[in-house]
Design an enzyme around this catalytic site. Structure first.
Site, PDB file in Angstrom:
ATOM      1  N   PHE A 103      12.966   5.034  35.432  1.00 16.85           N
ATOM      2  CA  PHE A 103      13.328   5.027  36.687  1.00 16.85           C
ATOM      3  C   PHE A 103      13.754   6.438  37.056  1.00 16.85           C
ATOM      4  CE2 PHE A 103      17.924   4.755  35.155  1.00 16.85           C
ATOM      5  CZ  PHE A 103      18.440   5.530  36.254  1.00 16.85           C
TER       6      PHE A 103
ATOM      7  N   LYS B 286       2.273   1.765  33.990  1.00 17.69           N
ATOM      8  CA  LYS B 286       3.142   1.045  34.540  1.00 17.69           C
ATOM      9  C   LYS B 286       4.282   1.592  34.796  1.00 17.69           C
ATOM     10  CE  LYS B 286       6.419  -1.257  32.992  1.00 17.69           C
ATOM     11  NZ  LYS B 286       7.394  -1.257  34.181  1.00 17.69           N
TER      12      LYS B 286
ATOM     13  N   GLU C 161       9.924  -0.802  37.330  1.00 17.30           N
ATOM     14  CA  GLU C 161       9.860  -1.699  38.267  1.00 17.30           C
ATOM     15  C   GLU C 161      11.239  -1.381  39.254  1.00 17.30           C
ATOM     16  OE1 GLU C 161      10.281  -2.033  35.279  1.00 17.30           O
ATOM     17  OE2 GLU C 161      12.290  -3.462  34.811  1.00 17.30           O
TER      18      GLU C 161
ATOM     19  N   SER D 200      14.787   4.505  27.426  1.00 20.39           N
ATOM     20  CA  SER D 200      16.078   4.217  26.643  1.00 20.39           C
ATOM     21  C   SER D 200      15.526   4.396  25.314  1.00 20.39           C
ATOM     22  CB  SER D 200      16.929   3.247  26.980  1.00 20.39           C
ATOM     23  OG  SER D 200      15.983   2.072  27.005  1.00 20.39           O
TER      24      SER D 200
ATOM     25  N   CYS E 173      17.717  12.897  31.456  1.00 18.59           N
ATOM     26  CA  CYS E 173      17.674  12.785  29.845  1.00 18.59           C
ATOM     27  C   CYS E 173      18.276  14.302  29.401  1.00 18.59           C
ATOM     28  CB  CYS E 173      16.449  12.514  29.301  1.00 18.59           C
ATOM     29  SG  CYS E 173      15.406  13.583  29.597  1.00 18.59           S
TER      30      CYS E 173
ATOM     31  N   GLU F 158      25.264   7.087  25.435  1.00 19.58           N
ATOM     32  CA  GLU F 158      24.725   7.776  26.688  1.00 19.58           C
ATOM     33  C   GLU F 158      25.310   7.160  27.888  1.00 19.58           C
ATOM     34  OE1 GLU F 158      20.539   7.037  27.201  1.00 19.58           O
ATOM     35  OE2 GLU F 158      20.348   8.883  28.471  1.00 19.58           O
TER      36      GLU F 158
HETATM   37  P1  NAD Z   1      14.311   1.470  30.341  1.00 22.93           P
HETATM   38  O1  NAD Z   1      14.202   1.775  28.720  1.00 22.93           O
HETATM   39  O2  NAD Z   1      15.265   0.590  30.745  1.00 22.93           O
HETATM   40  O3  NAD Z   1      12.909   1.274  30.848  1.00 22.93           O
HETATM   41  C1  NAD Z   1      11.749   2.375  30.765  1.00 22.93           C
HETATM   42  C2  NAD Z   1      10.422   1.510  30.991  1.00 22.93           C
HETATM   43  O4  NAD Z   1      10.351   0.455  29.986  1.00 22.93           O
HETATM   44  C3  NAD Z   1      10.348   0.551  32.126  1.00 22.93           C
HETATM   45  O5  NAD Z   1       9.078   0.948  32.701  1.00 22.93           O
HETATM   46  C4  NAD Z   1      10.645  -0.618  31.983  1.00 22.93           C
HETATM   47  O6  NAD Z   1      10.092  -1.531  32.648  1.00 22.93           O
HETATM   48  C5  NAD Z   1      10.364  -0.952  30.504  1.00 22.93           C
HETATM   49  N1  NAD Z   1      11.166  -1.610  29.530  1.00 22.93           N
HETATM   50  C6  NAD Z   1      12.450  -1.919  29.840  1.00 22.93           C
HETATM   51  N2  NAD Z   1      12.947  -2.829  28.823  1.00 22.93           N
HETATM   52  C7  NAD Z   1      11.638  -3.247  28.309  1.00 22.93           C
HETATM   53  C8  NAD Z   1      11.699  -4.092  26.861  1.00 22.93           C
HETATM   54  N3  NAD Z   1      12.736  -4.752  26.491  1.00 22.93           N
HETATM   55  N4  NAD Z   1      10.358  -4.155  26.388  1.00 22.93           N
HETATM   56  C9  NAD Z   1       9.249  -3.528  26.993  1.00 22.93           C
HETATM   57  N5  NAD Z   1       9.571  -2.632  27.980  1.00 22.93           N
HETATM   58  C10 NAD Z   1      10.786  -2.398  28.677  1.00 22.93           C
HETATM   59  O7  NAD Z   1      14.975   3.234  30.682  1.00 22.93           O
HETATM   60  P2  NAD Z   1      15.202   3.360  32.236  1.00 22.93           P
HETATM   61  O8  NAD Z   1      16.588   2.857  32.305  1.00 22.93           O
HETATM   62  O9  NAD Z   1      14.514   3.015  33.128  1.00 22.93           O
HETATM   63  O10 NAD Z   1      15.456   5.008  31.959  1.00 22.93           O
HETATM   64  C11 NAD Z   1      16.653   5.477  31.686  1.00 22.93           C
HETATM   65  C12 NAD Z   1      16.422   6.097  30.146  1.00 22.93           C
HETATM   66  O11 NAD Z   1      15.289   6.906  29.950  1.00 22.93           O
HETATM   67  C13 NAD Z   1      17.738   7.066  29.486  1.00 22.93           C
HETATM   68  O12 NAD Z   1      17.958   6.354  28.432  1.00 22.93           O
HETATM   69  C14 NAD Z   1      16.974   8.282  29.666  1.00 22.93           C
HETATM   70  O13 NAD Z   1      17.770   9.174  28.781  1.00 22.93           O
HETATM   71  C15 NAD Z   1      15.548   8.089  29.243  1.00 22.93           C
HETATM   72  N6  NAD Z   1      14.798   9.137  29.706  1.00 22.93           N
HETATM   73  C16 NAD Z   1      14.402  10.058  28.395  1.00 22.93           C
HETATM   74  C17 NAD Z   1      13.872  11.240  28.930  1.00 22.93           C
HETATM   75  C18 NAD Z   1      13.115  11.873  27.675  1.00 22.93           C
HETATM   76  O14 NAD Z   1      12.326  12.953  27.912  1.00 22.93           O
HETATM   77  N7  NAD Z   1      13.592  11.743  26.393  1.00 22.93           N
HETATM   78  C19 NAD Z   1      13.331  11.426  30.139  1.00 22.93           C
HETATM   79  C20 NAD Z   1      13.719  10.670  31.162  1.00 22.93           C
HETATM   80  C21 NAD Z   1      14.455   9.186  30.977  1.00 22.93           C
END
Ligand code: NAD
Length: 491
Positions: free
Chosen positions: A151, A175, A178, A228, A283, A384
């Site tokens: 997000f 994808k 959401e 994450s 991140c 985090e």
């Molecule tokens: P998230 O892991 O909750 O969601 C990321 C994506 O995965 C979304 O599209 C979501 O629909 C999907 N998703 C969520 N739960 C899932 C599951 N159980 N099974 C399958 N798909 C699932 O992350 P977020 O809250 O959207 O983003 C924030 C996180 O992203 C933070 O931890 C941040 O550090 C990390 N991030 C990392 C980088 C990097 O380059 N390392 C860059 C940006 C963000």
């Protein structure tokens, strides 16, 4: 209220899934749209993959010079629509307009780098490697590639992958998160104006079910994920178990070390920008700030002053320096972590909890917060936070600081502020993190470099952006070739 459509095979289509989840403006709580969310999104995904597989048969054969032409137009369209896209990012994600413009600029830079694919994809050739034998390597596309984005950078992160994937001859199914699907919805309206064959890029909305369908689909050859760590690890394991190539970027817990020989005023300003930019939802946000030898508290004082004067509010107001966090659950999680820090003995030096913003009383606001006196192994020091919170840690030497930096389970970024080249060099060499900043607060690699990440911050081998983008999205073929003189007809 609009339910978002998918973009499949060059057309906007209603999802097979009727259940939806709300897209909510984090500053106002206004519902901006509804997004398909449920088991039947797996059918949408399958349809997009089918179209992508069909498109791959000809797209993968097209000369690379032709494949990059739509990217030139995409760059132009992104630039022409930058203000509208920035406003959408601010409204659905919460960050300030300046931050939204910045992330779009980073997206465009990736398109620009991928336009160089005719040169980037060139490979190695050795003549006469043995007795008249020539050997060379060619890079060929993989097929259908899937992408799952988080997000916090709705406009930028899909562009770490999309331009490289299609310029190398793959087809691509995205994808988006959401929570923030509207930015990509608008970007795909621009993509629709390109001269791209149907099915080369598709957009499918949804959540876990859509992702699982992508992870299990036999025709999806590669997955690019950012999110994450817990989900990154899951994506990596399930994708790899299904024989796919996976790059999964995870969460972070970034330390910044500040030595007493740094320019304190400038450094603390930059460090505060790192922690509080995007309301800490980056991140590469600084989280644990380590002061070394700050006996009289000069660094602490300067950091406090820099944090205190920042204005929090609705990002559409150009004067605002920090927007809200993404949702109420996130706000609660951040407050709970601060409470936990206090329970562990921490002292809240600057308390941004319960921030009330006039006119936006329902928004998910937390102002800059600083907490000190924390035990090194404490929960808030390890976890985090993904919010605008500094954990201030006081140590006595660069060796102690490095030991602390390297106790981190993550490894996305580590930075040092100093005027000593020797200390900077030691830190650069010994810190266990994929992205290192020397007098830099957000060590974000530009598009021509891979966006690195170590330990729990990354699962896989090749990262997003730059040359890694070319390597991830291609498979190498080695050709060993001999043309014996005696087999040639004489003329
Ligand atoms: P998230 O892991 O909750 O969601 C990321 C994506 O995965 C979304 O599209 C979501 O629909 C999907 N998703 C969520 N739960 C899932 C599951 N159980 N099974 C399958 N798909 C699932 O992350 P977020 O809250 O959207 O983003 C924030 C996180 O992203 C933070 O931890 C941040 O550090 C990390 N991030 C990392 C980088 C990097 O380059 N390392 C860059 C940006 C963000």
């Amino acid at each position: 209220m609009e339910t978002l459509k998918n973009y499949i095979n060059g057309k906007w289509e209603v999802s097979k899934e009727q259940s939806t989840t709300d897209v909510v403006n984090p500053a106002t709580q206004e519902v901006m749209a509804k997004v398909p969310y449920g088991a039947k999104t797996a059918e949408d995904l399958a349809k997009a993959v089918e179209a992508a597989q069909k498109a791959f048969q000809s797209w993968g054969q097209m000369p690379v010079m032709k494949r990059v032409q739509p990217l030139y137009k995409l760059k132009q369209l992104l630039e022409d629509n930058l203000e509208d896209l920035a406003k959408t990012i601010t409204m659905e994600c919460g960050k300030t307009l300046a931050e939204s413009r910045g992330e779009l600029q980073r997206a465009i830079e990736n398109v620009e780098v991928a336009c160089g694919m005719p040169v980037m994809i060139q490979s190695e050739f050795s003549e006469n490697i043995a007795g008249g034998i020539d050997e060379f390597m060619i890079r060929q596309p993989l097929g259908v590639c899937g992408c799952i984005s988080p997000f916090n950078f709705p406009g930028m992160i899909p562009f770490w992958f999309l331009p490289y994937a299609i310029a190398t001859g793959n087809t691509f199914v995205l994808k988006p998160s959401e929570k923030v699907p509207l930015t990509m919805q608008k970007v795909f309206q621009l993509i629709d104006q390109l001269d791209l064959p149907e099915g080369v890029v598709s957009l499918v909305h949804g959540g876990k079910e859509t992702v699982d369908a992508m992870l299990d689909h036999p025709q999806v050859k590669a997955i690019s994920f950012v999110g994450s760590s817990k989900v990154a690890k899951y994506i990596y394991s399930r994708g790899a178990a299904n024989g796919k190539r996976v790059q999964a970027q995870g969460g972070a817990k970034n330390p910044i070390v500040i030595l007493p020989d740094a320019d304190i005023e400038i450094s603390t300003q930059i460090i505060a920008d790192s922690t509080f930019g995007c309301a800490g939802q980056r991140c590469l946000a600084a989280s644990n700030i380590v002061t070394v030898g700050d006996k009289n508290g000069t660094i602490k004082e300067s950091l406090y002053e820099s944090a205190k004067k920042r204005t929090t509010g609705y990002g559409l107001d150009e004067k605002i320096e920090m927007g809200p966090v993404i949702n109420q659950a996130s706000l609660k999680r951040i407050s709970t972590l601060i409470d936990q820090g206090v329970d562990e003995g921490g002292k809240v030096l600057l308390d941004g909890r319960n921030a009330k913003i006039s006119g936006f009383e329902k928004g998910n606001f937390i102002s800059p917060t600083i907490i000190e006196n924390l035990p090194l192994g404490g929960e808030i020091v390890k976890t985090e936070i993904f919010g605008p919170v500094i954990s201030l840690i006081e140590l006595n030497s660069i060796d102690e600081a490095l030991e602390f930096v390297n106790s981190n389970a993550y490894g996305n970024m580590a930075c040092i502020f100093t005027s000593s080249g020797a200390n900077a060099r030691k830190f650069r060499s010994q810190a266990n993190a994929g992205n290192i900043g020397i007098n830099i607060g957000v060590a974000a690699p530009m598009a021509q470099f891979p966006f690195s990440g170590w330990n729990e911050s990354f699962f896989g081998d090749l990262h997003g952006q730059g040359r890694h983008g070319v390597e991830f999205f291609t498979q190498t073929k080695i050709v060993v070739e001999r043309w014996p003189k005696e087999w040639s007809r004489k003329f």
